[in-house]
Design a protein around this motif. Structure first.
Motif, short mmCIF file in Angstrom:
data_model
loop_
_atom_site.label_atom_id
_atom_site.label_comp_id
_atom_site.label_asym_id
_atom_site.label_seq_id
_atom_site.Cartn_x
_atom_site.Cartn_y
_atom_site.Cartn_z
N ALA A 84 0.83 -1.21 0.00
CA ALA A 84 0.00 0.00 0.00
C ALA A 84 0.86 1.26 0.00
O ALA A 84 0.54 2.25 -0.64
CB ALA A 84 -0.94 -0.01 1.21
N VAL A 85 1.97 1.20 0.73
CA VAL A 85 2.89 2.34 0.75
C VAL A 85 3.44 2.57 -0.65
O VAL A 85 3.49 3.70 -1.16
CB VAL A 85 4.04 2.10 1.75
N LEU A 86 3.86 1.48 -1.29
CA LEU A 86 4.43 1.60 -2.63
C LEU A 86 3.39 2.11 -3.61
O LEU A 86 3.62 3.07 -4.34
CB LEU A 86 4.95 0.23 -3.10
N ALA A 87 2.20 1.47 -3.63
CA ALA A 87 1.15 1.87 -4.56
C ALA A 87 0.69 3.30 -4.27
O ALA A 87 0.52 4.10 -5.18
CB ALA A 87 -0.03 0.92 -4.47
N GLY A 88 0.53 3.62 -2.99
CA GLY A 88 0.08 4.95 -2.64
C GLY A 88 1.08 6.01 -3.05
O GLY A 88 0.72 7.09 -3.53
N SER A 89 2.36 5.72 -2.89
CA SER A 89 3.37 6.70 -3.26
C SER A 89 3.42 6.88 -4.76
O SER A 89 3.60 7.98 -5.26
CB SER A 89 4.74 6.26 -2.73
N LEU A 90 3.24 5.79 -5.49
CA LEU A 90 3.24 5.91 -6.94
C LEU A 90 2.02 6.67 -7.42
O LEU A 90 2.07 7.40 -8.40
CB LEU A 90 3.28 4.52 -7.58
N CYS A 134 -4.79 -3.40 -16.01
CA CYS A 134 -3.63 -4.28 -16.22
C CYS A 134 -2.33 -3.60 -15.84
O CYS A 134 -1.42 -4.24 -15.31
CB CYS A 134 -3.55 -4.74 -17.67
N HIS A 135 -2.22 -2.32 -16.13
CA HIS A 135 -1.02 -1.54 -15.83
C HIS A 135 -1.29 -0.78 -14.53
O HIS A 135 -1.72 0.38 -14.54
CB HIS A 135 -0.69 -0.58 -16.98
N LEU A 136 -1.03 -1.45 -13.41
CA LEU A 136 -1.45 -0.92 -12.12
C LEU A 136 -0.65 0.32 -11.71
O LEU A 136 0.37 0.64 -12.31
CB LEU A 136 -1.31 -2.01 -11.05
N GLY A 137 -1.16 0.99 -10.68
CA GLY A 137 -0.49 2.20 -10.21
C GLY A 137 -0.46 3.28 -11.26
O GLY A 137 0.52 4.00 -11.40
N GLU A 138 -1.56 3.39 -12.03
CA GLU A 138 -1.68 4.40 -13.09
C GLU A 138 -0.60 4.24 -14.15
O GLU A 138 -0.16 5.21 -14.76
CB GLU A 138 -1.63 5.81 -12.50
N GLY A 139 -0.17 3.00 -14.35
CA GLY A 139 0.85 2.73 -15.37
C GLY A 139 2.27 2.87 -14.88
O GLY A 139 3.21 2.74 -15.66
N ARG A 140 2.44 3.08 -13.56
CA ARG A 140 3.77 3.29 -12.99
C ARG A 140 4.34 2.06 -12.29
O ARG A 140 5.54 1.96 -12.11
CB ARG A 140 3.73 4.42 -11.95
N MET A 141 3.47 1.15 -11.88
CA MET A 141 3.89 0.09 -10.96
C MET A 141 4.88 -0.88 -11.61
O MET A 141 4.59 -1.48 -12.65
CB MET A 141 2.67 -0.69 -10.49
N PRO A 142 6.06 -1.06 -11.04
CA PRO A 142 6.99 -2.06 -11.57
C PRO A 142 6.43 -3.46 -11.42
O PRO A 142 5.63 -3.73 -10.53
CB PRO A 142 8.24 -1.85 -10.71
N PHE A 143 6.82 -4.34 -12.33
CA PHE A 143 6.35 -5.73 -12.38
C PHE A 143 4.86 -5.81 -12.69
O PHE A 143 4.23 -6.84 -12.51
CB PHE A 143 6.68 -6.48 -11.08
N SER A 144 4.28 -4.71 -13.16
CA SER A 144 2.91 -4.67 -13.62
C SER A 144 2.86 -4.00 -14.99
O SER A 144 1.96 -3.20 -15.28
CB SER A 144 2.03 -3.91 -12.62
N ALA A 145 3.87 -4.31 -15.82
CA ALA A 145 3.98 -3.72 -17.16
C ALA A 145 3.84 -2.20 -17.13
O ALA A 145 2.95 -1.63 -17.76
CB ALA A 145 2.97 -4.33 -18.12
N PRO A 146 4.73 -1.51 -16.40
CA PRO A 146 4.69 -0.04 -16.44
C PRO A 146 4.81 0.42 -17.89
O PRO A 146 5.54 -0.17 -18.68
CB PRO A 146 5.91 0.36 -15.60
#
Length: 336
Positions: free
Chosen positions: A8-14, A96-108
């Motif tokens: 959550a910290v990672l996703a929230g920060s992204l 599919c591209h989580l974290g608004e397209g920023r999340m690593p290991f989620s096809a940024p």
């Protein structure tokens, strides 16, 4: 410790441009990922923490460019606003591209902005960024892409390029966290076990029938199969891609909590279900497999017989919620 709180910290920060996303906090960013169980970057890998909309507001870019990038972000996270025009299923890009397209290991998505134009095996020619985005609309959205050079296409492209700010074109180093890296495929995959695992871990969001959840016409959780899902030409129908996405990102907020075998079994079950026809369908599944079986569909179950009931997957002419098969944007390119 694979802590949901750390995720959550990672996703929230992204998402919110707080905490670890600043460039001088790369070490904290990596530490959070490794705490979750993700591998640390190799010495030769490129680590990039994409800028956020807050960074955009603080930049000295022209106000009109900022507006267009914000529009691209809005389209990326709420692609359903184009439903019936460009989107004909329940998907948003950010599903599919989580974290608004920023999340690593989620096809940024930012690597596309610095590696294209480039050759793509899926259509066997050099693609630019707009064509790559058009492919997502064609297959993952089961739709019709915004016209090349249109306001919406420029906005989505601009958002991709904003996320890549500071990365040089055609980077020589491999990108850390790119794509949906999959664990090694087990020797045996189980449909029955995958179904049980899906019901235990996934159905609470996506439904036992795989139709997802929509509230007031908006997608809350996407449909992993059926008419509201991606079609048979989408990258996620490849077992290796689905297993990689599931292993690294699902259940939501609990990355890497499933074993490799479990991730592959869920992918096998999920991709054994029907969905709209591949836009490249020739009218005959055997003929279509002759063209794409040795390449794209060698990693999918398209055209294979489902053991549970003997159904040949993809042997139909159903195009889902749209009244066409292939949009005009899907065409060969020769550069001659």
């Amino acid at each position: 410790m694979k802590s949901p709180f750390a995720y959550a910290v990672l996703a929230g920060s992204l998402l919110c441009s707080t905490g670890i996303v600043a460039s001088d906090h790369t070490e904290d960013y990596i530490n959070t990922l490794t705490e979750l169980g993700f591998p640390a970057p190799e010495d030769n890998e490129l680590v990039h923490i994409p800028p956020t909309l807050e960074d955009l507001e603080q930049s000295d870019m022209h106000p009109e460019l900022k507006r267009v990038i914000r529009r691209g972000h809005d389209l990326f996270t709420n692609t359903q606003q184009l439903r019936g025009e460009n989107v004909f299923n329940n998907m948003n890009c950010s599903n599919c591209h989580l974290g608004e397209g920023r999340m690593p290991f989620s096809a940024p998505v930012w690597p596309a902005a610095v590696t294209l134009p480039g050759y793509r095996g899926k259509n066997d020619h050099v693609n630019n960024l707009e064509e790559r985005i058009a492919g997502c609309f064609t297959y993952s959205m089961n739709g019709k892409p915004p016209a090349y050079g249109s306001d919406n296409m420029v906005a989505i492209s601009a958002y991709h390029q904003w996320l890549a700010k500071g990365v040089k074109m055609y980077p020589e180093k491999p990108v850390y966290g790119r794509g949906f890296p999959a664990p090694e495929r087990p020797e045996q995959l189980s449909y029955a076990n995958g179904k049980q695992l899906f019901n235990d871990n996934c159905a609470v969001c996506h439904g036992e029938d795989g139709q997802g959840l929509r509230v007031d016409g908006q997608t809350v959780f996407p449909a992993p199969w059926g008419d509201g899902s991606n079609n048979w030409g989408a990258g996620i129908v490849r077992l290796v891609t689905a297993a990689g996405f599931i292993k690294n990102n699902m259940p939501l907020g609990q990355p890497l909590s499933l074993t490799d075998q479990e991730a592959w079994n869920i992918a096998y079950y999920m991709n054994s279900q029907e969905r709209p026809q591949d836009p490249r369908y020739t009218g005959d599944i055997e003929e279509t497999l002759e063209k794409y079986g040795p390449t794209f569909h060698k990693h999918s179950l398209y055209g294979q017989t489902r053991k549970s009931d003997g159904k040949v997957l993809g042997d139909h002419s159903n195009t889902g919620e749209k009244d066409f098969l292939q949009p005009e944007s899907v065409h060969p390119r020769t550069f001659e």
